[in-house]
Design a protein around this motif. Sequence first.
Motif, short mmCIF file in Angstrom:
data_model
loop_
_atom_site.label_atom_id
_atom_site.label_comp_id
_atom_site.label_asym_id
_atom_site.label_seq_id
_atom_site.Cartn_x
_atom_site.Cartn_y
_atom_site.Cartn_z
N THR A 152 15.41 7.30 -3.79
CA THR A 152 14.71 6.66 -4.90
C THR A 152 15.68 5.81 -5.75
OG1 THR A 152 14.98 8.73 -6.11
CG2 THR A 152 12.85 8.36 -5.09
N LYS B 90 16.39 5.88 12.33
CA LYS B 90 16.27 6.69 11.11
C LYS B 90 16.36 8.20 11.44
CE LYS B 90 14.87 8.03 6.95
NZ LYS B 90 15.64 7.90 5.75
N PRO C 50 3.23 8.74 3.16
CA PRO C 50 3.93 9.99 3.46
C PRO C 50 4.28 10.20 4.94
CG PRO C 50 2.13 10.40 1.92
CD PRO C 50 1.99 8.98 2.38
N SER D 12 -3.39 7.28 -5.89
CA SER D 12 -3.08 7.97 -7.15
C SER D 12 -3.12 7.01 -8.35
CB SER D 12 -1.69 8.61 -7.03
OG SER D 12 -0.96 8.48 -8.22
N MET E 32 4.04 2.08 2.50
CA MET E 32 5.08 3.08 2.22
C MET E 32 4.36 4.40 1.92
SD MET E 32 8.17 3.49 2.32
CE MET E 32 9.71 4.12 1.75
N LYS F 8 11.32 17.50 7.00
CA LYS F 8 10.37 16.59 7.67
C LYS F 8 11.11 15.73 8.72
CE LYS F 8 7.98 12.27 6.89
NZ LYS F 8 7.78 11.12 6.04
N SER G 14 0.30 6.39 -10.00
CA SER G 14 1.13 5.40 -9.28
C SER G 14 0.62 3.98 -9.53
CB SER G 14 1.11 5.68 -7.77
OG SER G 14 1.64 6.94 -7.51
N VAL H 205 -4.28 3.97 7.49
CA VAL H 205 -4.25 2.78 6.62
C VAL H 205 -4.18 1.49 7.45
CG1 VAL H 205 -2.87 1.55 4.89
CG2 VAL H 205 -3.37 3.98 4.58
N VAL I 67 13.68 3.31 5.69
CA VAL I 67 14.81 3.05 4.80
C VAL I 67 15.68 4.28 4.60
CG1 VAL I 67 13.51 1.32 3.51
CG2 VAL I 67 13.53 3.68 2.68
N ILE J 114 0.85 -1.20 0.00
CA ILE J 114 0.00 0.00 0.00
C ILE J 114 0.89 1.24 0.00
CG2 ILE J 114 -1.95 1.16 1.13
CD1 ILE J 114 -2.52 -1.78 0.48
N ILE K 116 -7.97 -0.85 -0.44
CA ILE K 116 -7.08 -1.47 0.55
C ILE K 116 -7.60 -2.86 0.91
CG2 ILE K 116 -6.36 -1.33 2.97
CD1 ILE K 116 -6.02 1.68 2.59
N LEU L 58 2.28 3.24 -3.51
CA LEU L 58 3.15 2.87 -4.64
C LEU L 58 3.77 4.12 -5.27
CD1 LEU L 58 0.55 0.37 -6.14
CD2 LEU L 58 2.69 -0.29 -4.99
N GLY L 59 4.23 5.06 -4.41
CA GLY L 59 4.77 6.33 -4.90
C GLY L 59 6.23 6.20 -5.34
N PHE M 78 -1.97 -1.20 -3.91
CA PHE M 78 -3.01 -0.16 -3.98
C PHE M 78 -2.39 1.19 -3.65
CE2 PHE M 78 -6.20 2.60 -1.98
CZ PHE M 78 -7.02 2.78 -3.08
N ASP M 79 -2.84 2.21 -4.38
CA ASP M 79 -2.45 3.60 -4.10
C ASP M 79 -3.64 4.48 -4.47
OD1 ASP M 79 0.58 5.21 -3.95
OD2 ASP M 79 -1.18 6.36 -4.56
P1 NAD Z 1 5.30 9.62 -2.36
O1 NAD Z 1 4.46 10.80 -2.00
O2 NAD Z 1 5.93 9.55 -3.70
O3 NAD Z 1 4.45 8.26 -2.14
C1 NAD Z 1 3.49 8.09 -1.13
C2 NAD Z 1 2.29 7.43 -1.78
O4 NAD Z 1 1.32 7.11 -0.77
C3 NAD Z 1 1.57 8.33 -2.79
O5 NAD Z 1 1.60 7.72 -4.06
C4 NAD Z 1 0.16 8.48 -2.23
O6 NAD Z 1 -0.84 8.52 -3.24
C5 NAD Z 1 0.05 7.22 -1.39
N1 NAD Z 1 -1.00 7.30 -0.36
C6 NAD Z 1 -1.23 8.27 0.55
N2 NAD Z 1 -2.30 7.95 1.32
C7 NAD Z 1 -2.75 6.75 0.89
C8 NAD Z 1 -3.83 5.91 1.26
N3 NAD Z 1 -4.67 6.23 2.24
N4 NAD Z 1 -4.00 4.75 0.58
C9 NAD Z 1 -3.17 4.40 -0.43
N5 NAD Z 1 -2.13 5.17 -0.85
C10 NAD Z 1 -1.93 6.33 -0.19
O7 NAD Z 1 6.42 9.55 -1.20
P2 NAD Z 1 7.79 8.71 -1.24
O8 NAD Z 1 8.90 9.57 -1.73
O9 NAD Z 1 7.52 7.38 -1.88
O10 NAD Z 1 8.05 8.51 0.33
C11 NAD Z 1 7.33 7.56 1.09
C12 NAD Z 1 7.94 7.51 2.48
O11 NAD Z 1 9.32 7.16 2.38
C13 NAD Z 1 7.90 8.85 3.23
O12 NAD Z 1 7.60 8.60 4.59
C14 NAD Z 1 9.30 9.41 3.05
O13 NAD Z 1 9.69 10.27 4.10
C15 NAD Z 1 10.12 8.12 3.06
N6 NAD Z 1 11.42 8.21 2.36
C16 NAD Z 1 11.52 8.84 1.15
C17 NAD Z 1 12.74 8.92 0.52
C18 NAD Z 1 12.87 9.60 -0.82
O14 NAD Z 1 14.02 9.87 -1.23
N7 NAD Z 1 11.79 9.87 -1.53
C19 NAD Z 1 13.89 8.34 1.11
C20 NAD Z 1 13.75 7.66 2.33
C21 NAD Z 1 12.50 7.61 2.95
#
Ligand code: NAD
Length: 295
Positions: free
Chosen positions: A122, A168, A66, A33, A64, A243, A36, A74, A118, A7, A51, A9-10, A30-31
């Motif tokens: 990306t 972390k 926000p 968006s 995974m 953050k 995604s 979730v 983690v 759950i 979900i 898939l960003g 599932f996402d």
């Molecule tokens: P992102 O915004 O690209 O992805 C999050 C996804 O969650 C989105 O696609 C959103 O639509 C989905 N979402 C939100 N609420 C939802 C729900 N109720 N049901 C289903 N889907 C839902 O964010 P990201 O960059 O993938 O980061 C995810 C996590 O990883 C964050 O906590 C971030 O701090 C952490 N992180 C990110 C990075 C990075 O470089 N991007 C590195 C390490 C850790």
Amino acid sequence: MTKIAFIGLGNMGGPMAANLVKAGHAVTGFDLSEASRNAAAKSGVSVAGSISQAVRESECVITMLPAGSHVIYVWDELLGFVDPGTLIIDSSTIDVESARKVHAFADKAGCPSLDAPVSGGTAGAAAGTLTFMVGGSDGAFSRGKHLLEAMGKKIVHCGDAGAGQAAKICNNMILGVSMAAVCEAFVLAERLGLSHQALFDVASTSSGQCWSLTSYCPVPGPVPASPANNDYKPGFMASLMLKDLMLSQQAAAASGATTPMGAQAAQLYSLFEKLGHGAEDFSGLIRMLRGTEAA
Ligand code: NAD
């Protein structure tokens, strides 16, 4: 082969789910968006419409998302649809309090759980080279380790519930503070007429050595792969650095720890974001300190 529900898939979750598929697992995702969901479908994830549909009959659920509020929402929902015994893993970066709260939800539903944030960004998610910092029982860890290994190259069991998130935010507080210090040193060197390369050559082999300098140098030149060579395109966005620093300050206040350098770094990144640079790489802070930030 494990039946996994994924759950969120960003930017991170999408490639992580793709690596689980590559490792031979059956992944249903599932996402919220559509973009995604479509991207995940292209990498072999079977996309569900909700979900509840995604988690049905899964042996493991990975989230995974926000922030802490999304994870609480979730997990509260999905725990109503999984069988007791299903392993639930959250890999988002969230506050320790929310992480412990969802562990308690899972416990009540008879499900073992792990917080497994983690590091590696990306690029690491796509390459399957993430570092996982894991909190949870020994039993949950031994069940989840091989799944995390399909997405990462270093898996560290840090302790009980919440210990992964604690590791972390402590690590990223070091990162925020050290990057600010390295940026300041380069700005001072410029004012003193010292070249970037000279400071790098000395500090990278002296007591000023750190990851922010030698792997992620905030000026172009000394480390060709650093975002400074690419007009500070992320990389690791300044808004995500902020953050994580805010999470460290929240945890410091709640636990009574004194972290004045972390507080100062949080203020600097907060100002950088307010000036409109949240989507830039966090090493772009040097332009604000120099007074030359891009418009
Ligand atoms: P992102 O915004 O690209 O992805 C999050 C996804 O969650 C989105 O696609 C959103 O639509 C989905 N979402 C939100 N609420 C939802 C729900 N109720 N049901 C289903 N889907 C839902 O964010 P990201 O960059 O993938 O980061 C995810 C996590 O990883 C964050 O906590 C971030 O701090 C952490 N992180 C990110 C990075 C990075 O470089 N991007 C590195 C390490 C850790």
